[in-house]
Write a protein that holds these residues in place. Structure first.
Motif, PDB file in Angstrom:
ATOM      1  N   GLN A   2     -10.448 -25.685  -4.925  1.00 31.95           N
ATOM      2  CA  GLN A   2      -9.331 -25.971  -4.042  1.00 31.95           C
ATOM      3  C   GLN A   2      -8.327 -24.824  -4.127  1.00 31.95           C
ATOM      4  O   GLN A   2      -8.411 -23.954  -5.007  1.00 31.95           O
ATOM      5  CB  GLN A   2      -8.640 -27.279  -4.423  1.00 31.95           C
ATOM      6  N   THR A   3      -7.374 -24.842  -3.200  1.00 30.08           N
ATOM      7  CA  THR A   3      -6.230 -23.946  -3.284  1.00 30.08           C
ATOM      8  C   THR A   3      -5.117 -24.693  -3.979  1.00 30.08           C
ATOM      9  O   THR A   3      -4.608 -25.690  -3.460  1.00 30.08           O
ATOM     10  CB  THR A   3      -5.767 -23.499  -1.878  1.00 30.08           C
ATOM     11  N   SER A   4      -4.762 -24.243  -5.157  1.00 34.10           N
ATOM     12  CA  SER A   4      -3.724 -24.901  -5.926  1.00 34.10           C
ATOM     13  C   SER A   4      -2.354 -24.639  -5.309  1.00 34.10           C
ATOM     14  O   SER A   4      -2.154 -23.657  -4.599  1.00 34.10           O
ATOM     15  CB  SER A   4      -3.754 -24.376  -7.368  1.00 34.10           C
ATOM     16  N   VAL A   5      -1.413 -25.522  -5.581  1.00 25.21           N
ATOM     17  CA  VAL A   5      -0.033 -25.307  -5.139  1.00 25.21           C
ATOM     18  C   VAL A   5       0.849 -24.918  -6.327  1.00 25.21           C
ATOM     19  O   VAL A   5       2.067 -25.005  -6.259  1.00 25.21           O
ATOM     20  CB  VAL A   5       0.530 -26.570  -4.445  1.00 25.21           C
ATOM     21  N   SER A   6       0.232 -24.454  -7.409  1.00 24.90           N
ATOM     22  CA  SER A   6       0.981 -24.022  -8.587  1.00 24.90           C
ATOM     23  C   SER A   6       1.710 -22.703  -8.306  1.00 24.90           C
ATOM     24  O   SER A   6       1.418 -22.003  -7.325  1.00 24.90           O
ATOM     25  CB  SER A   6       0.037 -23.835  -9.778  1.00 24.90           C
ATOM     26  N   LYS A  13      -7.116 -20.928 -26.074  1.00 24.38           N
ATOM     27  CA  LYS A  13      -6.595 -21.508 -24.836  1.00 24.38           C
ATOM     28  C   LYS A  13      -7.606 -21.192 -23.747  1.00 24.38           C
ATOM     29  O   LYS A  13      -8.454 -20.318 -23.914  1.00 24.38           O
ATOM     30  CB  LYS A  13      -5.226 -20.913 -24.498  1.00 24.38           C
ATOM     31  N   ILE A  14      -7.506 -21.891 -22.611  1.00 25.36           N
ATOM     32  CA  ILE A  14      -8.560 -21.685 -21.602  1.00 25.36           C
ATOM     33  C   ILE A  14      -8.029 -21.942 -20.195  1.00 25.36           C
ATOM     34  O   ILE A  14      -7.124 -22.756 -19.996  1.00 25.36           O
ATOM     35  CB  ILE A  14      -9.773 -22.594 -21.919  1.00 25.36           C
ATOM     36  N   TYR A  15      -8.567 -21.208 -19.224  1.00 20.43           N
ATOM     37  CA  TYR A  15      -8.193 -21.403 -17.822  1.00 20.43           C
ATOM     38  C   TYR A  15      -9.380 -21.961 -17.044  1.00 20.43           C
ATOM     39  O   TYR A  15     -10.502 -22.058 -17.564  1.00 20.43           O
ATOM     40  CB  TYR A  15      -7.656 -20.109 -17.203  1.00 20.43           C
ATOM     41  N   CYS A  16      -9.160 -22.337 -15.790  1.00 23.13           N
ATOM     42  CA  CYS A  16     -10.109 -23.201 -15.067  1.00 23.13           C
ATOM     43  C   CYS A  16     -11.512 -22.619 -14.915  1.00 23.13           C
ATOM     44  O   CYS A  16     -12.500 -23.270 -15.255  1.00 23.13           O
ATOM     45  CB  CYS A  16      -9.528 -23.590 -13.708  1.00 23.13           C
ATOM     46  N   SER A  17     -11.620 -21.401 -14.386  1.00 25.68           N
ATOM     47  CA  SER A  17     -12.948 -20.824 -14.162  1.00 25.68           C
ATOM     48  C   SER A  17     -13.622 -20.438 -15.474  1.00 25.68           C
ATOM     49  O   SER A  17     -14.852 -20.457 -15.585  1.00 25.68           O
ATOM     50  CB  SER A  17     -12.850 -19.613 -13.225  1.00 25.68           C
ATOM     51  N   GLU A  18     -12.817 -20.101 -16.477  1.00 23.87           N
ATOM     52  CA  GLU A  18     -13.363 -19.816 -17.809  1.00 23.87           C
ATOM     53  C   GLU A  18     -14.005 -21.069 -18.390  1.00 23.87           C
ATOM     54  O   GLU A  18     -15.079 -21.004 -19.018  1.00 23.87           O
ATOM     55  CB  GLU A  18     -12.244 -19.313 -18.721  1.00 23.87           C
ATOM     56  N   LEU A  19     -13.376 -22.217 -18.201  1.00 22.55           N
ATOM     57  CA  LEU A  19     -13.919 -23.485 -18.689  1.00 22.55           C
ATOM     58  C   LEU A  19     -15.292 -23.752 -18.082  1.00 22.55           C
ATOM     59  O   LEU A  19     -16.249 -24.081 -18.791  1.00 22.55           O
ATOM     60  CB  LEU A  19     -12.952 -24.625 -18.338  1.00 22.55           C
ATOM     61  N   GLU A  25     -11.112 -30.321 -15.922  1.00 26.02           N
ATOM     62  CA  GLU A  25     -10.387 -29.130 -15.488  1.00 26.02           C
ATOM     63  C   GLU A  25      -9.482 -28.581 -16.576  1.00 26.02           C
ATOM     64  O   GLU A  25      -9.032 -29.311 -17.467  1.00 26.02           O
ATOM     65  CB  GLU A  25      -9.536 -29.452 -14.260  1.00 26.02           C
ATOM     66  N   ALA A  26      -9.216 -27.293 -16.466  1.00 28.63           N
ATOM     67  CA  ALA A  26      -8.250 -26.648 -17.350  1.00 28.63           C
ATOM     68  C   ALA A  26      -6.921 -26.549 -16.617  1.00 28.63           C
ATOM     69  O   ALA A  26      -6.740 -25.695 -15.745  1.00 28.63           O
ATOM     70  CB  ALA A  26      -8.740 -25.263 -17.765  1.00 28.63           C
ATOM     71  N   ILE A  27      -6.043 -27.492 -16.913  1.00 26.55           N
ATOM     72  CA  ILE A  27      -4.646 -27.374 -16.495  1.00 26.55           C
ATOM     73  C   ILE A  27      -3.851 -27.470 -17.794  1.00 26.55           C
ATOM     74  O   ILE A  27      -4.245 -26.871 -18.773  1.00 26.55           O
ATOM     75  CB  ILE A  27      -4.246 -28.434 -15.449  1.00 26.55           C
ATOM     76  N   GLN A  28      -2.739 -28.141 -17.801  1.00 26.66           N
ATOM     77  CA  GLN A  28      -1.992 -28.305 -19.047  1.00 26.66           C
ATOM     78  C   GLN A  28      -1.890 -29.776 -19.407  1.00 26.66           C
ATOM     79  O   GLN A  28      -1.089 -30.490 -18.822  1.00 26.66           O
ATOM     80  CB  GLN A  28      -0.601 -27.681 -18.919  1.00 26.66           C
ATOM     81  N   PRO A  29      -2.733 -30.252 -20.353  1.00 25.90           N
ATOM     82  CA  PRO A  29      -3.795 -29.514 -21.046  1.00 25.90           C
ATOM     83  C   PRO A  29      -5.136 -29.704 -20.342  1.00 25.90           C
ATOM     84  O   PRO A  29      -5.202 -30.316 -19.271  1.00 25.90           O
ATOM     85  CB  PRO A  29      -3.788 -30.202 -22.412  1.00 25.90           C
ATOM     86  N   VAL A  30      -6.215 -29.211 -20.947  1.00 28.98           N
ATOM     87  CA  VAL A  30      -7.568 -29.441 -20.439  1.00 28.98           C
ATOM     88  C   VAL A  30      -7.850 -30.940 -20.494  1.00 28.98           C
ATOM     89  O   VAL A  30      -7.652 -31.585 -21.526  1.00 28.98           O
ATOM     90  CB  VAL A  30      -8.610 -28.679 -21.284  1.00 28.98           C
ATOM     91  N   LYS A  31      -8.310 -31.505 -19.362  1.00 33.65           N
ATOM     92  CA  LYS A  31      -8.511 -32.950 -19.327  1.00 33.65           C
ATOM     93  C   LYS A  31      -9.388 -33.363 -18.154  1.00 33.65           C
ATOM     94  O   LYS A  31      -9.730 -32.553 -17.295  1.00 33.65           O
ATOM     95  CB  LYS A  31      -7.160 -33.664 -19.202  1.00 33.65           C
ATOM     96  N   ARG A  71     -14.997 -29.733 -26.918  1.00 33.72           N
ATOM     97  CA  ARG A  71     -14.348 -28.748 -27.794  1.00 33.72           C
ATOM     98  C   ARG A  71     -13.077 -28.175 -27.164  1.00 33.72           C
ATOM     99  O   ARG A  71     -12.180 -27.715 -27.857  1.00 33.72           O
ATOM    100  CB  ARG A  71     -15.304 -27.596 -28.102  1.00 33.72           C
ATOM    101  N   PHE A  72     -13.047 -28.185 -25.828  1.00 34.30           N
ATOM    102  CA  PHE A  72     -11.903 -27.613 -25.120  1.00 34.30           C
ATOM    103  C   PHE A  72     -10.875 -28.668 -24.713  1.00 34.30           C
ATOM    104  O   PHE A  72      -9.730 -28.332 -24.411  1.00 34.30           O
ATOM    105  CB  PHE A  72     -12.376 -26.885 -23.864  1.00 34.30           C
ATOM    106  N   LYS A  73     -11.284 -29.921 -24.713  1.00 32.47           N
ATOM    107  CA  LYS A  73     -10.404 -30.993 -24.245  1.00 32.47           C
ATOM    108  C   LYS A  73      -9.111 -31.025 -25.057  1.00 32.47           C
ATOM    109  O   LYS A  73      -9.121 -30.989 -26.285  1.00 32.47           O
ATOM    110  CB  LYS A  73     -11.126 -32.336 -24.340  1.00 32.47           C
ATOM    111  N   GLY A  74      -7.991 -31.072 -24.343  1.00 28.31           N
ATOM    112  CA  GLY A  74      -6.698 -31.114 -24.999  1.00 28.31           C
ATOM    113  C   GLY A  74      -6.102 -29.754 -25.306  1.00 28.31           C
ATOM    114  O   GLY A  74      -4.942 -29.662 -25.721  1.00 28.31           O
ATOM    115  N   LYS A  75      -6.887 -28.687 -25.100  1.00 27.57           N
ATOM    116  CA  LYS A  75      -6.359 -27.343 -25.376  1.00 27.57           C
ATOM    117  C   LYS A  75      -5.382 -26.926 -24.283  1.00 27.57           C
ATOM    118  O   LYS A  75      -5.449 -27.399 -23.151  1.00 27.57           O
ATOM    119  CB  LYS A  75      -7.495 -26.329 -25.495  1.00 27.57           C
ATOM    120  N   ASN A  76      -4.506 -26.014 -24.623  1.00 26.30           N
ATOM    121  CA  ASN A  76      -3.506 -25.530 -23.682  1.00 26.30           C
ATOM    122  C   ASN A  76      -4.124 -24.639 -22.617  1.00 26.30           C
ATOM    123  O   ASN A  76      -5.135 -23.960 -22.858  1.00 26.30           O
ATOM    124  CB  ASN A  76      -2.413 -24.749 -24.411  1.00 26.30           C
TER     125      ASN A  76
END
Length: 228
Positions: free
Chosen positions: A57-61, A156-162, A92-98, A140-145
């Motif tokens: 999607q196109t984020s609105v962040s 820490k992790i971002y969306c496409s990296e996840l 997804e990786a947002i704040q936090p991964v969830k 392993r990534f769940k809950g990370k920033n």
């Protein structure tokens, strides 16, 4: 017509005399929200998707525009779809991964637009044991920033990296070509401002990066659903 949509449009009719027949942005967005959440629309989406599908999607962040300009892509956020009971979620990786309910995830994007992709041979590769392994890797990534500086570490992790790391470890496949930060277009003023905000004068130009655009354009994927 879906009952929710009927109710919202009935409300609009009552408001027209007070609004001078003008629908402001808030009301328009409310109509879109009710439409996306209607039972028929969600049923259509759910019938088209499977565990392990990828959604974009196109984020609105605040950083979305900079990502779009730097990567030359309209898509700035992505995640992995999993089914839990009758419901679908996006990991997804947002704040936090969830995990986020699919309908909530779609509503959060620009204009409720999305594209869903799948491995070309996903029916053979994404077996229940593999999906289970993907979920275990993701734990392993769940809950990370969220990684605001796009570093190639697991701290820490971002969306496409996840997405990339889960698929790589669980299936051995690399969904998208890794690049370096310097490979992107960093010349636009919007991008420059965001880079200074994140890095100051020490931009890690040789840092490995996987962009949503690279994942989206992977030749291992096919499009299975889109409302673009």
């Amino acid at each position: 017509m879906n009952r929710k949509i009927l109710v919202i449009f009935s409300s609009i009719v009552m408001l027209l005399p007070l609004s001078g027949f003008y629908l402001n942005g808030t009301l328009t967005n409310l109509i879109k929200l009710e439409y996306i959440n209607s039972d028929n629309v969600l049923s259509d989406i759910n019938s088209s998707i499977k565990n392990g599908d990828l959604i974009f999607q196109t984020s609105v962040s605040s950083q979305s525009k900079a990502i779009q300009l730097a990567t030359k892509s309209k898509y700035s956020h992505c995640g992995i779809i999993y089914q839990n009971g009758k419901d679908f979620y996006v990991f997804e990786a947002i704040q936090p991964v969830k995990l986020t309910l699919l309908s909530t995830w779609i509503n959060r994007g620009k204009d409720g637009k999305y594209v869903i992709k799948r491995l070309k041979n996903g029916d053979k590769l994404l077996t229940p044991p593999v999906i289970s392994k993907m979920k275990n890797v993701g734990e392993r990534f769940k809950g990370k920033n969220y990684d605001l500086t796009f570093e190639w570490s697991d701290d820490k992790i971002y969306c496409s990296e996840l997405i990339w790391k889960i698929y790589k470890e669980a299936t051995g496949l690399e969904i998208g070509r890794l690049q370096k930060l310097k490979d992107f277009d960093l010349t636009n003023p919007v991008v420059k401002t965001k880079m200074r905000e994140r890095y100051g004068n020490n931009i890690p130009l040789n840092e490995p990066v996987i962009s949503p655009e690279a994942v989206f354009n992977s030749n291992l994927l096919i499009t299975v659903k889109s409302n673009e």
